[in-house]
Write a protein that holds these residues in place. Structure first.
Motif, short mmCIF file in Angstrom:
data_model
loop_
_atom_site.label_atom_id
_atom_site.label_comp_id
_atom_site.label_asym_id
_atom_site.label_seq_id
_atom_site.Cartn_x
_atom_site.Cartn_y
_atom_site.Cartn_z
N TYR A 144 31.29 36.87 67.30
CA TYR A 144 29.81 36.21 66.28
C TYR A 144 28.70 35.81 67.29
N LYS A 145 27.37 35.59 66.64
CA LYS A 145 26.62 35.31 66.82
C LYS A 145 26.67 33.75 66.39
N ILE A 146 26.26 32.20 66.60
CA ILE A 146 26.77 31.61 65.59
C ILE A 146 25.22 30.64 65.77
N TYR A 147 24.84 30.08 64.94
CA TYR A 147 23.58 28.70 65.32
C TYR A 147 23.92 27.75 64.05
N ILE A 148 24.11 26.72 65.02
CA ILE A 148 24.09 24.96 64.65
C ILE A 148 23.52 24.39 64.84
N ILE A 149 22.90 24.01 63.61
CA ILE A 149 21.22 23.48 63.55
C ILE A 149 21.67 21.70 63.29
N ASP A 150 21.44 20.95 64.28
CA ASP A 150 21.69 19.42 63.47
C ASP A 150 20.62 18.86 62.58
N GLU A 151 20.52 17.84 62.17
CA GLU A 151 19.33 17.24 61.18
C GLU A 151 18.66 18.40 61.03
N VAL A 152 19.38 19.51 60.25
CA VAL A 152 18.23 20.38 60.25
C VAL A 152 16.92 19.96 58.68
N HIS A 153 17.53 19.01 58.27
CA HIS A 153 16.13 18.44 57.46
C HIS A 153 15.23 18.41 57.83
N MET A 154 15.13 18.17 59.76
CA MET A 154 13.48 17.19 60.64
C MET A 154 12.67 18.84 61.07
N LEU A 155 13.29 19.83 60.07
CA LEU A 155 12.29 21.56 59.82
C LEU A 155 11.06 21.51 59.54
N SER A 156 10.55 21.62 59.61
CA SER A 156 9.05 21.74 59.55
C SER A 156 9.35 22.30 58.37
N THR A 157 8.13 22.35 56.85
CA THR A 157 8.22 23.75 56.10
C THR A 157 7.69 24.73 56.13
N ALA A 158 6.85 24.98 57.40
CA ALA A 158 6.69 26.58 57.53
C ALA A 158 8.33 27.10 58.40
N ALA A 159 8.76 25.87 59.16
CA ALA A 159 9.68 27.13 60.00
C ALA A 159 10.63 26.84 58.80
N PHE A 160 11.09 26.51 57.46
CA PHE A 160 11.86 26.51 56.72
C PHE A 160 11.33 27.40 55.76
N ASN A 161 10.01 28.08 55.38
CA ASN A 161 9.46 29.15 54.99
C ASN A 161 10.02 30.31 56.22
N ALA A 162 10.21 30.26 57.57
CA ALA A 162 9.92 31.98 58.49
C ALA A 162 11.86 32.26 58.66
N LEU A 163 12.78 31.33 58.18
CA LEU A 163 13.53 30.95 58.35
C LEU A 163 14.49 31.81 57.19
N LEU A 164 13.67 31.45 55.54
CA LEU A 164 14.05 31.76 54.29
C LEU A 164 15.12 33.45 54.69
N LYS A 165 14.22 34.71 54.36
CA LYS A 165 15.00 35.97 54.62
C LYS A 165 15.59 35.82 55.29
N THR A 166 15.71 35.02 56.89
CA THR A 166 16.80 35.74 57.93
C THR A 166 18.27 35.19 57.64
N LEU A 167 18.38 33.76 57.33
CA LEU A 167 18.93 33.07 56.38
C LEU A 167 19.58 33.86 55.09
N GLU A 168 19.01 34.92 54.31
CA GLU A 168 20.08 35.29 53.24
C GLU A 168 19.93 36.23 53.09
N GLU A 169 19.59 37.17 54.34
CA GLU A 169 20.26 38.75 54.66
C GLU A 169 20.18 38.88 56.22
#
Length: 565
Positions: free
Chosen positions: A120-145
């Protein structure tokens, strides 16, 4: 090999080495055994509880040779690379420094590439709450599927800052604070491996200091060994970190439970002079009274959490203070920590709080008063004078020979014949009783001691006692005639004279007085209708009563319906 601190040297490498997170370990191992592997995991918990370590172990389990499996060999090449952070297929990202939308877009573009070596290709993101709102929105689709070869593992200490859209796409695991016994056991294991002699009291002090964080405990032990060598005593640890051992904390807690203000202040000043951190001391006291309350509720509930010495001390102190008083001290200590954090004169705030807490034992709860006044259960008509309450709160008896002996006041049931009216007390006895009631009121209401002492005895009639309030203090009349204060004064008079009297306030000086009758007692009524005026008072007199006028003025109210309807 270069020196490694304990927090890195003894970081868990397998699921079996994780300390104090059995529910999380069991869920992950079962998921790996059943092949139920999610595309995104979220580890939530305080600092130093194993979030990043668990994420790395999960990555090893997914990338292991015979994986996905929970029983992997941590010495496999790919597992070693993951532990060292050099694996190309397991990318650890710091959410604090890579929180922009551009970094997330790069991540989103790279996920389509297959892993270079692992499964697998595994992404470990520590302190993920520090991401900006735009960064979260950009990650949504990839995170779901995400692609089948991509897994996401997030870690955060502030889960409330994550959007709900991110939370709903992850399997969440809450890592709890690690109990002190497990921390002590882990530190003892480290000392055994490092060939260091550490006193049990030293390990106990470090475990309390860590507040549930294993990494903090390992770092503190590492620092203590660096300072004191291969022999670490409890006194060394207490001195190094400004902590307080159990014995001084128990002594201060015992003095608080006994209500000994002198011993409380002496103990607190000695600890402050020794350089103890007052914030930590308040936390230790909070823990002591927390254990005390739990011990009072169920002595067996603390089995395995406290030592035999602590249990013996709790058994001794629990017999010296009621549960309600202990809960009151516990509540005050919970607020004291925040007050100390922002206080300039911490020692003054700490001493004043201790004095207030030491007096909680003498306070009587409203339930206790009602229970005492209500008599035996099932007999609401019987009212006996509370002997213990009177003995602990009444003022010292004045040396006046004419003072009658206090007697119990018993209300006769409606079916019994009406007793003959009691004879009016003598003026000297009534005056003495009033002085005693004033002193008791001053003790109960120290902020209004000067006001009540300014009220002078006037005269005593058959069923009422009249007192004179100076014109300058007329504004205090509404306060003195409140049901709570009036009950306290009339109750004191009844205890001194042995017969109830109605208290009447006169306002003025010399002959220019105005008689103000006591307010009508309020009775419980479930009806929503307004309370009617007394039968002997007209509608106009009721509306013009000073108490009614003051109430309307204070609460900015108005009468919306006649009181006699």
């Amino acid at each position: 090999m270069a020196y490694q601190v304990f927090a890195r040297k003894y970081r868990p490498q397998t699921f079996a080495e994780i300390v104090g997170q059995e529910p999380v370990v069991r869920t992950l191992t079962n998921a790996l055994r059943l092949g139920r592997i999610a595309q995104a995991y979220l580890f939530v918990g305080p600092r130093g509880t194993g979030k990043t370590s668990t994420a790395r172990i999960l990555a090893k389990a997914l990338e292991a040779k015979d994986g996905p499996t929970a029983d992997f060999d941590p010495k496999e090449p790919i597992c070693t690379e993951i532990a060292e952070g050099s694996c190309l297929d397991v990318l650890e990202i710091d959410g604090a420094s890579n929180n922009g939308v551009e970094q997330v877009r790069d991540l989103r573009d790279n996920v389509r590439y297959t892993p270079a070596k692992g499964r697998y290709k595994i992404y470990i993101i520590d302190e993920v709450h520090m991401l900006s709102t735009a960064a979260f929105n950009a990650l949504l689709k990839t995170l779901e599927e995400p692609p089948a070869h991509v897994k996401f593992i997030f870690a955060t200490t502030e889960v409330h800052k994550l959007p709900a859209t991110i939370l709903s796409r992850c399997q969440r695991f809450d890592l709890r604070r690690i109990p002190e016994p497990l921390i002590r056991s882990h530190l003892a294991h480290i000392c055994e491996l490092e060939k260091v002699e550490a006193e049990p009291g030293a390990l106990d002090a470090i475990a309390r200091y860590a507040e549930g964080g294993l990494r903090d405990a390992e770092s503190a032990l590492d620092q203590a060994i660096s300072f004191y060598g291969d022999r670490v005593s409890e006194a060394d640890v207490l001195s190094l970190f400004g902590l307080t051992g159990f014995t001084p904390v128990a002594g201060l807690g015992r003095a608080l439970a006994q209500g000994d203000v002198g011993a409380v202040l002496k103990s607190a000043r000695e600890l402050a002079a020794a350089g103890k951190d007052l914030g930590k001391l308040s936390q230790d006291l909070l823990g002591f009274f927390r254990n005390l309350v739990i011990y009072q509720v169920s002595p067996t509930a603390l089995e395995g959490e406290i030592s035999t010495l602590e249990k013996n001390v709790l058994a001794e102190v629990s017999s010296q203070i009621s549960r309600n008083a202990a809960l009151g001290i516990l509540e005050e200590l919970s607020h004291l920590e925040n007050r100390l954090r922002y206080a300039l004169a911490k020692d003054v705030v700490f001493e004043v709080a201790l004095i207030q807490m030491s007096q909680l034992k003498e306070k009587v709860s409203l339930e206790r008063i009602l229970e005492t006044l209500g008599g035996a259960p099932g007999q609401p008509g019987v009212t006996t004078a509370p002997a213990k309450l009177a003995a602990s709160t009444s003022a010292p008896p004045l040396p006046v020979a004419a003072t009658p002996t206090p007697a119990a006041s018993v209300s006769i049931p409606p079916s019994a014949p009406t007793p003959p009216p009691a004879a009016a007390p003598t003026t000297a006895a009534a005056q003495t009783a009033w002085f005693a009631a004033v002193e008791k009121f001053a003790q109960e209401r120290p902020m209004e001691a000067d006001t009540i002492r300014a009220v002078q005895f006037h005269t005593c009639k058959a069923d009422q006692l009249e007192v004179m309030l100076p014109t300058a203090l007329e504004k205090k009349l509404f306060f003195l005639r409140s049901p709570r204060n009036l009950e306290l004064l009339e109750k004191s008079l009844a205890e001194q004279l042995g017969t109830p009297l109605r208290l009447v306030f006169l306002v003025g000086e010399g002959r220019k007085t105005e008689a103000i009758p006591s307010p009508v007692p309020v009775t419980s009524n479930t009806s929503t209708k307004p309370t009617p005026p007394p039968p002997n008072m007209s509608q106009e007199a009721f509306l013009n009563d000073p108490v009614i006028q003051n109430a309307l003025k204070i609460f900015e109210a108005k009468i919306v319906a006649p009181a006699n309807k």
